[in-house]
Structures are given as structure tokens and as C-alpha cells.
Design an enzyme around this catalytic site. Structure first.
Site: not given
Length: 254
Positions: A30, A79
């Protein structure tokens, strides 16, 4: 590599001696976009390129540390659905040209894919499937799972659906399924069955949450949250996470 960094890495490796080591490490990579902004790039897609290329280094570090099973979260289902289409398209291109190609070349790993491949462009799904087939017969290779188009909740839901479909095909009733349903049966229908659950889950970028990553598999995992964005994650950060894992396990089971 700077001398002080090399010295620190050697010290960390010595400190790992005699500590329990994880068999399976999962990484939530991330912070690519935030790293790109912090580095002065106007185009956050640059962060995804650095992040994709950084996975190659991470796999090298894991191999050097004797870790034989790695799961890397490339992109969540959310996402892919919600991010800007140009950014998602670029991430998919990187998955084909960097991630899949690297695994083909790196004979230390056998590839698996976890996620809903129907969310991916046809070319990306095809590249991953071809890499899975090409790496299937690699004696002694470690197990690398790429989680893409992945959701932990959807994985459990899909597993339950698969159990019900299997029961219907064999003529079992819903009551019979409910009576016999077990953790083992659901585990057998996960996206990549047969792998050990992750012993250690690392999440970069300072976020203190799992965000739908390996919800079924990570219930007993040690969790390590790292403040660094993924492209800035270093080998010493992995070694420190392994040291923390080993010390926790020793304390818990001594």
C-alpha cells in the site's frame, strides 16, 4: 548499498538466528500513489511502476530469508471498480509486463492467482493464466500468490457458493450441507486451496487495518503495520518484521 545499512542488515540477520520463522508471508503493498506525490511526481501512476518493480526485490529478500510462500496484494476488487480508468489500465499493464514476466523468468517461484479474474482486462487475465501454467512444474519452487481483483469477503462468499454448487451436483440437500459444513470444506474452495495460512501479514503505508485482505486465512496471523509507503520498504524493514514475528512467537509459546 551503504556500509552502515549493510552492517545493520547483518546484525538483524544474526538476531534472527534461533527465532521461529514464518512459513508464509503476506504483503499488502500500500502507498504507491502517496509515495509518488511525496517524491514530487504529478502522475501517481509512476508510483505503481515503482511498486510493481519493487515486488521483484521483495521476492529476492524473502527467498534469501528462506520464506517459501508469499502472497502479494496487487489490487483490490474495489480499487479496480472505483479508481480512475486510466490508472487501473496502467496497473493492469504493469501486471502483465512486470509482474507476470518476472515470475516467468524467476524460477524460484510457482505462481498462483487469487481474485475475480473477470474484473480484469482479457489481456491481463490471459497473461496471468499463462504464467500460472508456465510455472506450474517447477520442482522445489516456492509458492507465490498474486491477489488481484481480490476481496476477502467475496472469496468466502464464492467458496460457500462453490460448496453449494458441488452439493447440488451430487444431489445433497441444503439441510445436509448445513449439517456437514466445516472450516475445512470452505478452505478447500478458496481461490488458492492447499496453501498454509499466512503466519505474518505486513501492511505498508501506516494504515492500521486489514481492508478486506485474507479475512479467512489471517485470523491467526501476526500483523505488522509499517509506516513506510510500499516503494520505500527495504530489506531491513522485512528483517525487522521477521524479528518481531519470531520474538512474539517465542513469548507466546515458551
Amino acid at each position: 548499498m551503504k556500509p552502515l545499512y549493510r552492517l545493520y542488515a547483518r546484525i538483524l540477520r544474526r538476531q534472527l538466528a534461533g527465532l521461529p520463522m514464518p512459513q508464509h508471508v503476506a504483503i499488502a503493498m500500500d502507498g504507491n500513489r502517496r509515495w509518488a506525490r511525496g517524491a514530487g511526481y504529478d502522475d501517481v501512476r509512476i508510483g505503481h511502476r515503482f511498486g510493481a518493480e519493487h515486488l521483484e526485490l521483495f521476492l529476492q529478500w524473502c527467498s534469501d530469508a528462506g520464506i517459501r510462500c508469499v502472497t502479494a496484494w496487487v489490487a483490490s476488487a474495489d480499487n479496480i471498480r472505483r479508481r480512475d480508468s486510466a490508472e487501473v489500465d496502467y496497473l493492469m499493464e504493469l501486471t502483465e509486463t512486470v509482474v507476470a514476466d518476472h515470475v516467468r523468468r524467476d524460477h524460484r517461484w510457482r505462481l498462483h492467482v487469487a481474485g475475480q479474474l473477470d474484473l480484469l482486462p482479457d489481456s491481463t487475465a490471459r497473461a496471468l493464466k499463462e504464467a500460472v501454467e508456465e510455472t506450474r512444474d517447477r520442482p522445489g519452487a516456492g509458492e507465490l500468490t498474486i491477489a488481484i481483483g481480490y476481496s476477502g469477503r467475496l472469496e468466502v462468499l464464492d467458496a460457500v457458493r462453490a460448496v453449494l454448487d458441488e452439493a447440488a451436483a451430487s444431489g445433497r440437500s441444503v439441510a445436509e450441507v448445513a449439517e456437514s459444513l466445516s472450516e475445512d470444506e470452505i478452505s478447500r474452495h478458496l481461490y488458492v486451496p492447499g496453501l498454509p495460512d499466512p503466519d505474518l501479514v505486513i501492511r505498508t503505508s501506516g494504515e492500521l487495518r486489514m481492508s478486506d485482505f485474507l479475512l479467512w486465512q489471517a485470523t491467526r496471523s501476526e500483523i505488522e503495520f509499517c509506516e513506510l509507503y510500499w516503494p520505500a520498504f527495504r530489506e531491513v524493514d522485512l528483517l525487522r518484521a521477521l524479528r518481531t514475528y519470531g520474538r512474539r512467537r517465542l513469548e507466546r509459546f515458551s
